[in-house]
Design a protein around this motif. Structure first.
Motif, PDB file in Angstrom:
ATOM      1  N   ASP A   1       0.641  -1.219   0.147  1.00 24.71           N
ATOM      2  CA  ASP A   1       0.042  -0.059   0.041  1.00 24.71           C
ATOM      3  C   ASP A   1       0.652   1.298   0.110  1.00 24.71           C
TER       4      ASP A   1
ATOM      5  N   LYS B   1       1.019   3.875  -3.065  1.00 22.98           N
ATOM      6  CA  LYS B   1       0.866   5.582  -2.929  1.00 22.98           C
ATOM      7  C   LYS B   1       1.729   6.387  -3.278  1.00 22.98           C
TER       8      LYS B   1
ATOM      9  N   ASN C   1      -3.110   8.812  -3.847  1.00 21.27           N
ATOM     10  CA  ASN C   1      -4.343   8.203  -3.486  1.00 21.27           C
ATOM     11  C   ASN C   1      -5.394   8.014  -4.501  1.00 21.27           C
TER      12      ASN C   1
ATOM     13  N   ARG D   1      -8.094   1.314  -4.326  1.00 26.57           N
ATOM     14  CA  ARG D   1      -9.373   1.526  -3.816  1.00 26.57           C
ATOM     15  C   ARG D   1      -9.420   0.253  -2.824  1.00 26.57           C
TER      16      ARG D   1
ATOM     17  N   GLU E   1      -7.949   1.306   0.834  1.00 33.66           N
ATOM     18  CA  GLU E   1      -8.598   2.556   1.338  1.00 33.66           C
ATOM     19  C   GLU E   1      -9.195   2.094   2.551  1.00 33.66           C
TER      20      GLU E   1
END
Length: 330
Positions: free
Chosen positions: A166, A170, A175, A229, A232
């Motif tokens: 992740d 990013k 994001n 996504r 998140e």
């Protein structure tokens, strides 16, 4: 009353070390690492003996253990010779909990490697991060071309820390739906500069060319948006599940909320495409290189029909629809 958490990890000498953590409640929740013991074996019975020795030194009775949390391995939760089975003979009423952070880790690790597109994406991120930061010459180019005063280093992906995926995603793509802080352009410019650098070896420049071509692919960016996504809602949950003083009820509510969030975004391919286009618009303005605008058409391979066979496989000629089906079936 207290609960027990136990797990092993290898130290720098490749020796297994067993960590014993006790969790108890006074006016607040406490979690204490009470011992780290060198392991000679990894059987369930041996772990129970380690725990009993540690508790005896602390003048605690193992029968007062109300629960235990493990990583779910066979030597931990085996019905006959697992740590849980042997410990239950000393404390029959305790409750076993398979560490939910570990469960989530297994699910996400499996998800990121389920199809070729996702496995290729994360291998690419790790390879580029390691490639740029290794020799000083490449790192100097990265620092000089970085647009901000903060010269952020790209993050390699560790084997034991799934959230590193992740973090790496990013840093490169920003994001989901918000590419303002993406390093995508910086990375491409750095790689292009390395490729054009005459002092670089031929094999290095050849490798850089392959990295650039992969980053410019529509499939790479689209796959990145899918996982941005997914991460998140799952990353905050994973981090909370690994905190000390975690409240079980709050963790349960977060799990339910995360499931609901994933259900809502399931098969929302249109939203993924919108976020993908936002990144392309943002980066194309700063790049001389052209980002691929759509998935390329793949040649449909004809299958030989056997004698007497009348049925035909239904093949998707739409490259975008074929990608959607392949990715979302996992």
């Amino acid at each position: 009353m207290f609960s027990v958490q136990i797990d092993t990890i290898q130290d720098i000498t490749s020796q297994d070390q067993c960590a014993v953590v006790l969790r108890y409640v006074t006016d607040v929740i406490h979690e204490r690492l009470v011992a780290v013991v060198n392991c000679e074996r990894t059987t369930g019975e041996y772990f129970v003996q380690i725990l009993k020795n540690v508790l005896e030194k602390l003048e605690l009775d193992v029968s007062n253990s109300s629960g235990k949390a493990t990583n779910g391995a066979s030597n931990m939760q085996g019905h006959y010779k697992g740590f849980s089975a042997f410990l239950s003979s000393h404390s029959p009423n305790q409750v076993h909990v398979w560490c939910y952070a570990h469960v989530l880790n297994l699910v996400l690790a499996e998800t990121t490697g389920a199809v070729i597109a996702s496995a290729s994406l994360f291998n690419l991120l790790n390879d580029i991060a390691v490639f740029i930061r290794e020799p000083d010459k490449r790192m100097i180019i990265w620092v000089n071309l970085n647009k901000t005063s903060r010269h952020q280093r790209l993050s390699p992906i560790g084997e034991t820390r799934w959230w590193a995926k992740d973090n790496a995603l990013k840093k490169l793509f920003g994001n989901f739906g918000k590419p303002d802080n993406a390093r995508y352009t910086d990375v491409l410019l750095t790689l292009a500069t390395i490729q054009e650098h005459e002092t670089m070896e031929a094999d290095v420049r050849s490798k850089v060319k392959a990295y650039i071509e992969s980053l410019l692919k529509y499939e790479t960016i689209l796959t990145a948006q899918i996982f941005l996504r997914i991460f998140e809602p799952t990353t905050p949950l994973s981090k909370y599940l690994q905190t000390n003083r975690m409240i079980i009820l709050s963790a349960y509510r977060m799990v339910v909320t995360t499931e609901e969030s994933l259900d809502k975004i399931n098969r929302d391919f249109g939203g993924i495409k919108v976020a993908n286009e936002q990144l392309e618009d943002e980066e194309n303005a700063d790049l001389e290189l052209e980002v691929q605008a759509e998935l390329p058409l793949k040649r449909v391979r004809k299958r030989k029909t056997m004698p007497g066979e009348k049925a035909y496989d239904e093949r998707l000629n739409d490259a975008e629809r074929a990608y959607e089906v392949e990715e979302q079936q996992y």
